[in-house]
Design a protein around this motif. Structure first.
Motif, mmCIF file in Angstrom:
data_model
loop_
_atom_site.group_PDB
_atom_site.id
_atom_site.type_symbol
_atom_site.label_atom_id
_atom_site.label_comp_id
_atom_site.label_asym_id
_atom_site.label_seq_id
_atom_site.Cartn_x
_atom_site.Cartn_y
_atom_site.Cartn_z
ATOM 1 N N GLY A 119 7.177 -37.725 -51.335
ATOM 2 C CA GLY A 119 7.138 -37.053 -52.683
ATOM 3 C C GLY A 119 8.088 -37.706 -53.959
ATOM 4 N N VAL A 120 8.346 -37.085 -54.741
ATOM 5 C CA VAL A 120 8.993 -37.444 -56.097
ATOM 6 C C VAL A 120 10.267 -36.696 -56.083
ATOM 7 N N PRO A 121 11.415 -37.462 -55.862
ATOM 8 C CA PRO A 121 12.818 -36.777 -56.050
ATOM 9 C C PRO A 121 12.724 -35.922 -57.435
ATOM 10 N N GLY A 122 13.311 -34.807 -57.095
ATOM 11 C CA GLY A 122 13.775 -33.976 -58.082
ATOM 12 C C GLY A 122 12.434 -33.273 -58.982
ATOM 13 N N LYS A 123 11.192 -33.632 -58.450
ATOM 14 C CA LYS A 123 9.952 -33.167 -59.307
ATOM 15 C C LYS A 123 9.888 -31.532 -59.061
ATOM 16 N N GLY A 124 10.013 -30.996 -57.947
ATOM 17 C CA GLY A 124 9.930 -29.554 -57.718
ATOM 18 C C GLY A 124 10.977 -28.878 -58.511
ATOM 19 N N THR A 167 10.578 -39.434 -65.295
ATOM 20 C CA THR A 167 9.892 -38.532 -66.396
ATOM 21 C C THR A 167 10.203 -36.961 -65.975
ATOM 22 N N TYR A 168 9.952 -36.681 -64.924
ATOM 23 C CA TYR A 168 10.121 -35.224 -64.695
ATOM 24 C C TYR A 168 11.401 -34.809 -65.054
ATOM 25 N N VAL A 169 12.354 -35.131 -64.491
ATOM 26 C CA VAL A 169 13.777 -34.892 -64.519
ATOM 27 C C VAL A 169 14.235 -34.868 -65.959
ATOM 28 N N GLY A 170 13.962 -36.196 -66.853
ATOM 29 C CA GLY A 170 14.117 -36.271 -68.198
ATOM 30 C C GLY A 170 13.544 -35.189 -68.789
ATOM 31 N N ILE A 171 12.294 -34.626 -68.768
ATOM 32 C CA ILE A 171 11.585 -33.837 -69.909
ATOM 33 C C ILE A 171 12.475 -32.427 -69.385
ATOM 34 N N ALA A 172 12.565 -32.121 -68.152
ATOM 35 C CA ALA A 172 13.142 -30.965 -67.615
ATOM 36 C C ALA A 172 14.566 -30.660 -68.384
ATOM 37 N N GLY A 231 17.895 -28.202 -71.611
ATOM 38 C CA GLY A 231 19.590 -28.463 -72.208
ATOM 39 C C GLY A 231 20.386 -28.521 -71.346
ATOM 40 N N ARG A 232 19.984 -28.748 -69.972
ATOM 41 C CA ARG A 232 21.010 -28.742 -68.887
ATOM 42 C C ARG A 232 20.730 -29.545 -67.982
ATOM 43 N N SER A 233 21.702 -30.247 -67.119
ATOM 44 C CA SER A 233 21.408 -31.177 -66.146
ATOM 45 C C SER A 233 20.498 -30.434 -64.929
#
Length: 367
Positions: A79-84, A332-337, A342-344
Motif C-alpha cells: 500500500g501507500v504509507p500514510g494514505k489511510g 501527494t496524500y500526506v501533503g494535501i491532508a 493545517g496539522r501534521s
C-alpha cells in the motif's frame, strides 16, 4: 522497522468482537458490533443515536486501487504509507465543517485512532452523486468523442479540456444493481437522470420526494464549503463524489446525512491553483497515481479498455511497482491532508497494535 511494516495492508483480520462477517471493501473494512456492545457504547459514550442503533468499527487501510485493481510495490509494500490516515483526516475535517456550518451530520460518531472510525449504520440512498465544476477525466473523454447528454444535462459544443463549466453539474449514477426501474440498466454504477430519481423515489431509497431537493442542496452546499476552503489554500476543487443515507437520532427523528468519505484525494479531483494559472494541471488526488500507472506500463490501453480486464488484473497481480512511485503518491496524500487540516498527519509505526490497544483498553471491544 521497514517502511513496508508501517503500511496497514490487511485490515479485515483484527480480533474485534463481532458476531457478523467482516465486510471488506477496496480500502475499508467494517466490523459490525453486537447489539449488546452497540447499546453499551451508545450509553457510555453518549452518542446522539437511537438506543438500539447498530454500530460498527470501520478500519481504513493503506491499500491503493486504481482502474478497478489493487496495486502493490517492491519490498513487500502492500500500500501507500500514510494514505489511510490522510483519507480519514481529510474526511473528518470536512464532516466537522459541514456540521458546524449547519449542513448535515455524518455517519461518524467518534475517531478513536487515525485509521479508525466508530460509525452508525445508515440506510443508504442508492445514488452516487458526482458534482463537477470542470470538464475533465471521463466526462471530457466522452465529450471529446461527441457525447453531449450527461445524465439528462445537455452540454454545448465548443468546450475545451479542463475548462471550468458555467455552473456546477450534478451527474448521478446508481449505487449497486437496482431492478425494475424503467430505462435504468440493471448494472452497478450506471448514469441516471434527475427524472429517473423523481419517477422512482422509493427504488432509490429516498423516504420522500422532497428529500431529492434536500440531497441536491446538501450536495451543492457541501461542494461550495469544500471549494471555498480549498480556494483559501490556492487549491481548485474540480469534482467529487458524495453519498447519503438516513439515520435516526436519540430523539427518534429521521435525518439525511453524509456518509462514506468526502473531499478526499480518492473521491475528488483537486488541482494546484498556481500551476493552473500557468496553464498546467497538477493533481493533488489519486489522479497522480493513475497517470503514473499509465506512464509506467508500455501498453496503457490495458488500463483504459474494460474489454481487457483480465489482462489488467494480471498486470496488477504480477507487477510490483517501484518504491519511489508509491512514495510519490504518499507525498501527494500526506501533503494535501496536512494542507487541508493545517496539522501534521499522525502516522503509526505499528498500526495494528495501536488500534487493538485502544479498542481493548478504552472501548472493551477486543477480548
Amino acid at each position: 522497522m521497514s517502511l513496508a511494516d508501517k503500511v496497514l495492508a490487511v485490515n479485515n483480520d483484527l480480533p474485534i468482537r463481532t458476531d457478523s462477517p467482516v465486510h471488506s471493501g477496496k480500502v475499508r473494512s467494517v466490523y459490525w458490533l453486537s447489539a449488546q456492545d452497540s447499546a453499551r457504547l451508545i450509553a457510555e459514550r453518549g452518542y446522539d443515536v437511537a438506543s438500539d442503533a447498530p454500530l460498527a468499527i470501520m478500519v481504513i487501510s493503506d491499500r491503493i486501487s486504481a482502474f478497478e485493481c489493487i496495486w502493490h510495490g517492491e519490498g513487500g509494500m502492500q500500500g501507500v504509507p500514510g494514505k489511510g490516515a490522510a483519507l480519514n483526516a481529510i474526511s473528518n475535517h470536512w464532516f466537522d465543517l459541514f456540521r458546524t456550518r449547519g449542513l448535515a451530520d455524518s455517519h461518524i460518531l467518534e475517531v478513536p485512532h487515525p485509521l479508525v472510525w466508530i460509525v452508525q449504520k445508515a440506510r443508504p440512498v442508492m445514488i452516487e452523486a458526482i458534482a463537477r465544476q470542470y470538464i475533465t477525466g471521463s466526462m471530457w473523454r466522452a465529450y471529446d468523442k461527441g457525447e453531449r447528454d450527461f445524465c439528462g444535462i445537455i452540454l454545448p459544443d465548443g468546450l475545451h479540456r479542463d475548462q471550468r463549466l458555467p455552473e456546477l453539474l450534478i451527474t448521478p449514477s446508481s449505487k449497486g444493481i437496482l431492478t425494475g426501474i424503467p430505462g435504468v440498466p440493471e448494472v452497478d454504477d450506471v448514469n441516471i437522470t434527475r427524472s429517473d430519481i423523481e419517477n422512482n423515489v422509493a427504488a432509490f431509497k429516498f423516504q420522500a420526494a422532497a428529500d431529492i431537493d434536500l440531497y441536491e442542496r446538501l450536495l451543492r452546499e457541501g461542494f461550495e464549503v469544500i471549494g471555498g476552503e480549498l480556494e483559501k489554500l490556492d487549491q481548485v476543487f474540480v469534482d467529487t463524489k458524495f453519498e447519503f443515507g438516513y439515520v435516526t437520532d436519540k430523539a427518534g427523528s429521521e435525518k439525511l446525512i453524509y456518509m462514506d468519505e468526502v473531499g478526499t484525494p480518492d473521491s475528488s479531483r483537486i488541482w494546484d491553483g498556481p500551476s493552473l494559472r500557468d496553464g498546467k494541471v497538477v493533481e493533488n488526488s489519486k489522479e497522480v497515481f493513475r497517470q503514473l500507472l499509465l506512464n509506467h506500463f508500455p501498453e496503457p490501453d490495458i488500463l483504459l479498455n474494460k474489454a481487457r480486464m483480465e489482462e489488467r488484473t494480471a498486470l496488477a497481480r504480477d507487477n510490483a511497482l517501484p518504491t519511489d512511485m508509491l512514495i510519490k503518491v504518499s507525498e501527494t496524500y500526506v501533503g494535501i491532508a496536512q494542507k487541508i487540516t493545517g496539522r501534521s498527519l499522525q502516522q503509526s509505526d505499528n498500526p495494528k497494535a495501536e488500534i487493538l490497544d485502544i479498542l481493548r483498553d478504552e472501548y472493551a471491544l477486543v477480548d
